[in-house]
Design a protein around this motif. Structure first.
Motif, PDB file in Angstrom:
ATOM      1  N   GLY A  13       0.758  -1.292   0.041  1.00 24.86           N
ATOM      2  CA  GLY A  13       0.015  -0.068  -0.105  1.00 24.86           C
ATOM      3  C   GLY A  13       0.727   1.419   0.089  1.00 24.86           C
ATOM      4  O   GLY A  13       0.240   2.426   0.504  1.00 24.86           O
ATOM      5  N   SER A  15       1.512   3.169  -2.544  1.00 20.09           N
ATOM      6  CA  SER A  15       1.282   4.124  -3.441  1.00 20.09           C
ATOM      7  C   SER A  15       0.029   5.162  -2.791  1.00 20.09           C
ATOM      8  O   SER A  15      -0.578   6.073  -3.094  1.00 20.09           O
ATOM      9  N   GLY A  16      -0.432   4.484  -1.532  1.00 14.79           N
ATOM     10  CA  GLY A  16      -1.762   5.162  -0.950  1.00 14.79           C
ATOM     11  C   GLY A  16      -1.383   6.528  -0.146  1.00 14.79           C
ATOM     12  O   GLY A  16      -0.304   6.885   0.007  1.00 14.79           O
ATOM     13  N   PHE A  17      -2.215   6.965   0.357  1.00 16.31           N
ATOM     14  CA  PHE A  17      -2.258   8.304   1.140  1.00 16.31           C
ATOM     15  C   PHE A  17      -1.371   8.274   2.280  1.00 16.31           C
ATOM     16  O   PHE A  17      -0.526   9.143   2.360  1.00 16.31           O
ATOM     17  N   ILE A  18      -1.576   7.096   3.296  1.00 17.78           N
ATOM     18  CA  ILE A  18      -0.521   6.908   4.347  1.00 17.78           C
ATOM     19  C   ILE A  18       0.793   6.422   4.006  1.00 17.78           C
ATOM     20  O   ILE A  18       1.549   6.950   4.401  1.00 17.78           O
ATOM     21  N   SER A  39       0.448  -3.205  -6.049  1.00 20.88           N
ATOM     22  CA  SER A  39      -0.689  -4.136  -6.177  1.00 20.88           C
ATOM     23  C   SER A  39      -0.639  -5.237  -7.164  1.00 20.88           C
ATOM     24  O   SER A  39      -1.017  -6.302  -7.234  1.00 20.88           O
ATOM     25  N   ASP A  43      -0.640  -8.908  -5.236  1.00 19.91           N
ATOM     26  CA  ASP A  43      -2.074  -8.822  -5.006  1.00 19.91           C
ATOM     27  C   ASP A  43      -2.314  -9.406  -3.725  1.00 19.91           C
ATOM     28  O   ASP A  43      -2.337 -10.737  -3.960  1.00 19.91           O
ATOM     29  N   ILE A  44      -2.670  -8.716  -2.727  1.00 19.08           N
ATOM     30  CA  ILE A  44      -2.882  -9.396  -1.569  1.00 19.08           C
ATOM     31  C   ILE A  44      -4.142 -10.426  -1.339  1.00 19.08           C
ATOM     32  O   ILE A  44      -4.048 -11.155  -0.557  1.00 19.08           O
ATOM     33  N   PHE A  65      -0.334  -1.547   4.825  1.00 19.51           N
ATOM     34  CA  PHE A  65      -1.334  -0.279   4.711  1.00 19.51           C
ATOM     35  C   PHE A  65      -2.160  -0.699   3.637  1.00 19.51           C
ATOM     36  O   PHE A  65      -3.256   0.174   3.123  1.00 19.51           O
ATOM     37  N   ARG A  69     -10.128   1.466   1.187  1.00 22.95           N
ATOM     38  CA  ARG A  69     -10.412   2.678   2.235  1.00 22.95           C
ATOM     39  C   ARG A  69     -11.743   3.445   1.829  1.00 22.95           C
ATOM     40  O   ARG A  69     -12.000   3.989   2.887  1.00 22.95           O
ATOM     41  N   VAL A 110      -2.500  -2.167   9.703  1.00 21.80           N
ATOM     42  CA  VAL A 110      -3.110  -0.858   9.878  1.00 21.80           C
ATOM     43  C   VAL A 110      -4.557  -0.893   9.755  1.00 21.80           C
ATOM     44  O   VAL A 110      -5.366  -1.423   8.933  1.00 21.80           O
ATOM     45  N   TYR A 142     -17.041  -1.019   5.016  1.00 20.45           N
ATOM     46  CA  TYR A 142     -15.776  -0.782   5.320  1.00 20.45           C
ATOM     47  C   TYR A 142     -15.500  -1.045   6.927  1.00 20.45           C
ATOM     48  O   TYR A 142     -14.302  -2.002   6.923  1.00 20.45           O
ATOM     49  N   LYS A 146     -13.076  -4.121   8.046  1.00 17.42           N
ATOM     50  CA  LYS A 146     -11.704  -3.908   8.735  1.00 17.42           C
ATOM     51  C   LYS A 146     -11.651  -4.632  10.029  1.00 17.42           C
ATOM     52  O   LYS A 146     -10.626  -5.224  10.613  1.00 17.42           O
TER      53      LYS A 146
HETATM   54  N1  LIG Z   1      -6.618   7.736   5.088  1.00 19.07           N
HETATM   55  C1  LIG Z   1      -7.495   7.450   6.386  1.00 19.07           C
HETATM   56  O1  LIG Z   1      -7.874   8.718   6.942  1.00 19.07           O
HETATM   57  C2  LIG Z   1      -7.603   6.389   7.225  1.00 19.07           C
HETATM   58  C3  LIG Z   1      -8.280   6.490   8.434  1.00 19.07           C
HETATM   59  C4  LIG Z   1      -8.070   5.274   9.167  1.00 19.07           C
HETATM   60  C5  LIG Z   1      -7.551   4.017   9.002  1.00 19.07           C
HETATM   61  N2  LIG Z   1      -6.904   4.000   7.818  1.00 19.07           N
HETATM   62  C6  LIG Z   1      -6.254   2.693   6.962  1.00 19.07           C
HETATM   63  O2  LIG Z   1      -4.856   3.097   6.828  1.00 19.07           O
HETATM   64  C7  LIG Z   1      -4.478   2.106   5.748  1.00 19.07           C
HETATM   65  C8  LIG Z   1      -3.873   2.908   4.434  1.00 19.07           C
HETATM   66  O3  LIG Z   1      -5.013   3.947   4.124  1.00 19.07           O
HETATM   67  P1  LIG Z   1      -4.440   4.940   2.958  1.00 19.07           P
HETATM   68  O4  LIG Z   1      -5.589   6.022   3.202  1.00 19.07           O
HETATM   69  O5  LIG Z   1      -3.320   5.331   2.488  1.00 19.07           O
HETATM   70  O6  LIG Z   1      -5.384   4.119   1.670  1.00 19.07           O
HETATM   71  P2  LIG Z   1      -5.421   4.435   0.059  1.00 19.07           P
HETATM   72  O7  LIG Z   1      -4.681   5.652  -0.061  1.00 19.07           O
HETATM   73  O8  LIG Z   1      -6.625   4.052  -0.438  1.00 19.07           O
HETATM   74  O9  LIG Z   1      -4.467   3.254  -0.465  1.00 19.07           O
HETATM   75  C9  LIG Z   1      -4.526   1.980  -0.448  1.00 19.07           C
HETATM   76  C10 LIG Z   1      -3.436   1.212  -0.991  1.00 19.07           C
HETATM   77  O10 LIG Z   1      -3.725  -0.276  -1.007  1.00 19.07           O
HETATM   78  C11 LIG Z   1      -3.249  -0.866  -2.162  1.00 19.07           C
HETATM   79  N3  LIG Z   1      -3.962  -1.907  -2.589  1.00 19.07           N
HETATM   80  C12 LIG Z   1      -5.151  -1.792  -2.706  1.00 19.07           C
HETATM   81  N4  LIG Z   1      -5.561  -3.129  -3.228  1.00 19.07           N
HETATM   82  C13 LIG Z   1      -4.489  -3.944  -3.123  1.00 19.07           C
HETATM   83  C14 LIG Z   1      -4.328  -5.251  -3.227  1.00 19.07           C
HETATM   84  N5  LIG Z   1      -5.399  -6.149  -3.649  1.00 19.07           N
HETATM   85  N6  LIG Z   1      -3.199  -5.824  -3.111  1.00 19.07           N
HETATM   86  C15 LIG Z   1      -2.039  -4.994  -2.713  1.00 19.07           C
HETATM   87  N7  LIG Z   1      -2.309  -3.677  -2.512  1.00 19.07           N
HETATM   88  C16 LIG Z   1      -3.497  -3.067  -2.654  1.00 19.07           C
HETATM   89  C17 LIG Z   1      -3.454   0.269  -3.135  1.00 19.07           C
HETATM   90  O11 LIG Z   1      -2.514   0.017  -3.910  1.00 19.07           O
HETATM   91  P3  LIG Z   1      -2.905   0.425  -5.698  1.00 19.07           P
HETATM   92  O12 LIG Z   1      -2.858   1.817  -5.887  1.00 19.07           O
HETATM   93  O13 LIG Z   1      -1.896  -0.506  -6.538  1.00 19.07           O
HETATM   94  O14 LIG Z   1      -4.213   0.082  -6.217  1.00 19.07           O
HETATM   95  C18 LIG Z   1      -2.958   1.476  -2.338  1.00 19.07           C
HETATM   96  O15 LIG Z   1      -1.558   1.761  -2.392  1.00 19.07           O
HETATM   97  C19 LIG Z   1      -5.663   1.456   5.355  1.00 19.07           C
HETATM   98  O16 LIG Z   1      -5.631   0.122   6.238  1.00 19.07           O
HETATM   99  C20 LIG Z   1      -6.813   2.153   5.975  1.00 19.07           C
HETATM  100  O17 LIG Z   1      -7.970   1.199   6.282  1.00 19.07           O
HETATM  101  C21 LIG Z   1      -6.842   5.067   6.526  1.00 19.07           C
END
Ligand SMILES: NC(=O)c1ccc[n+]([C@@H]2O[C@H](COP(=O)([O-])OP(=O)(O)OC[C@H]3O[C@@H](n4cnc5c(N)ncnc54)[C@H](OP(=O)(O)O)[C@@H]3O)[C@@H](O)[C@H]2O)c1
Length: 302
Positions: A13, A15-18, A39, A43-44, A65, A69, A110, A142, A146
């Motif tokens: 994860g 590439s994601g926000f966190i 991913s 792919d998890i 991560f 989300r 996370v 969601y 989780k």
């Molecule tokens: N953002 C928040 O405010 C927030 C709040 C509470 C908890 N969280 C938790 O924090 C963690 C990170 O959140 P985030 O906001 O960074 O999420 P995000 O920006 O949506 O990023 C999600 C990540 O998951 C990867 N992913 C999706 N499907 C996948 C798969 N099948 N195999 C491998 N990787 C995969 C994506 O990769 P691709 O781009 O390649 O698809 C991306 O890098 C999550 O567990 C979320 O539940 C976030």
């Protein structure tokens, strides 16, 4: 050859926000060797892909991560055990937990404050030892996926769950940042009314990443909360923010959360938030108050 004390960490994860923010600090550690498959590379939801990656990279730690989300798109999938929210959050976490168990890999997963309902019958803020909601009808889809992910991870002895919520970072990234979004919508004339009666805590990414480093280094198991030391409401937070950054135009629109929840009953925990005092004690840390987090946002991200 890797130094004996070097940790080999596979991170999903990134590439994601966190994940994309945390990676900068983690990459600066000389004693960490990181591998961050996309991913497409791992792919998890595919256990064979996870196992192949583990055989190839031989990590001693996996930091997860990866998630579906977006709670709004997840909600449309309610009940669908083939949908992406279920597949990534539940099946993906289970695959990681099972492979980590077999190969004796430490897993840091996370999670979110949305595993708690925030409902009248069981109000937050919630501590690390509080049992998450057991009825899917009291959570967003969601949150429920989780919650099941946590269950899969925590059954491993060598694993921990780190819950966070309402995340912000010291970089301007307004569309997903909890604080940044408030200011961005305000500045672009797109503010919507905020809840004056919802209890929330904030997570500051630098505190998250510092805590994760400690947990990884000491192989700590169990549940941890990285959250502001005190609770606020979206309106209180927005007023504090705007009185500092836009003192001439300090107008925040307000609404009762119940008005919103009557149409979307589980979308947000009303009396939510995470207590983090046990985590602070175990890590020997003092997390910032929400006011200090907003101050940091103003100093570094505006
Ligand atoms: N953002 C928040 O405010 C927030 C709040 C509470 C908890 N969280 C938790 O924090 C963690 C990170 O959140 P985030 O906001 O960074 O999420 P995000 O920006 O949506 O990023 C999600 C990540 O998951 C990867 N992913 C999706 N499907 C996948 C798969 N099948 N195999 C491998 N990787 C995969 C994506 O990769 P691709 O781009 O390649 O698809 C991306 O890098 C999550 O567990 C979320 O539940 C976030």
């Amino acid at each position: 050859m890797a130094a004996k004390s070097e940790r080999r960490i596979l991170i999903t994860g990134t590439s994601g926000f966190i994940g994309s923010t945390c990676i900068h600090t983690l990459a600066g550690r000389k004693d960490y060797s990181l591998v961050c498959p996309s991913s497409a590379q791992m792919d998890i939801t595919n256990k064979h892909a996870v196992e192949d990656a583990v055989k190839q990279y031989r990590p001693d730690t996996i930091l997860n991560f990866a998630a579906h989300r977006n709670a709004n798109t997840a909600e449309i999938q309610r009940g669908d055990e083939e949908g992406s929210a279920w597949m990534i959050n539940v099946v993906g976490a289970k695959n990681l937990a099972e492979v980590c168990n077999i190969y004796r890999i430490y897993l840091l997963h996370v999670s979110t404050d949305m595993v708690f309902s925030g409902k009248e019958t069981r109000k937050g803020p919630y501590s690390e030892s509080d049992t998450p909601e057991n009825d899917p009808n009291n959570l967003s889809w969601y949150g429920w996926t989780k919650r099941l992910a946590e269950q899969a991870v925590i059954s491993n002895e060598n694993a921990c769950v780190v819950r966070i919520g309402n995340v912000t970072k010291p970089i301007y990234d307004p569309s997903l940042d909890y604080i940044g979004k408030i200011q961005w919508l305000y500045d672009t004339g797109n503010s919507y009314p905020l809840f004056h009666d919802q209890n929330i805590t904030l997570t500051y990414i630098p505190e998250l990443v510092d805590s994760m480093i400690q947990l990884i280094d000491a192989r700590m198991s169990g549940v941890y909360h990285v959250a502001s030391d005190n609770v606020t409401t979206p309106v209180e937070l927005a007023k504090y923010l705007m009185s500092n950054v836009r003192p001439d135009r300090n107008k925040i629109k307000e609404v009762r959360i119940d008005e919103y929840l009557s149409a979307h009953p589980n979308r947000y925990p009303k009396d939510g938030g995470l207590k983090s005092q046990n985590t602070q004690k175990k890590l020997g840390k003092k997390f910032r108050s929400w006011q200090m987090i907003v101050d940091c946002f103003i100093k570094y991200a505006t």
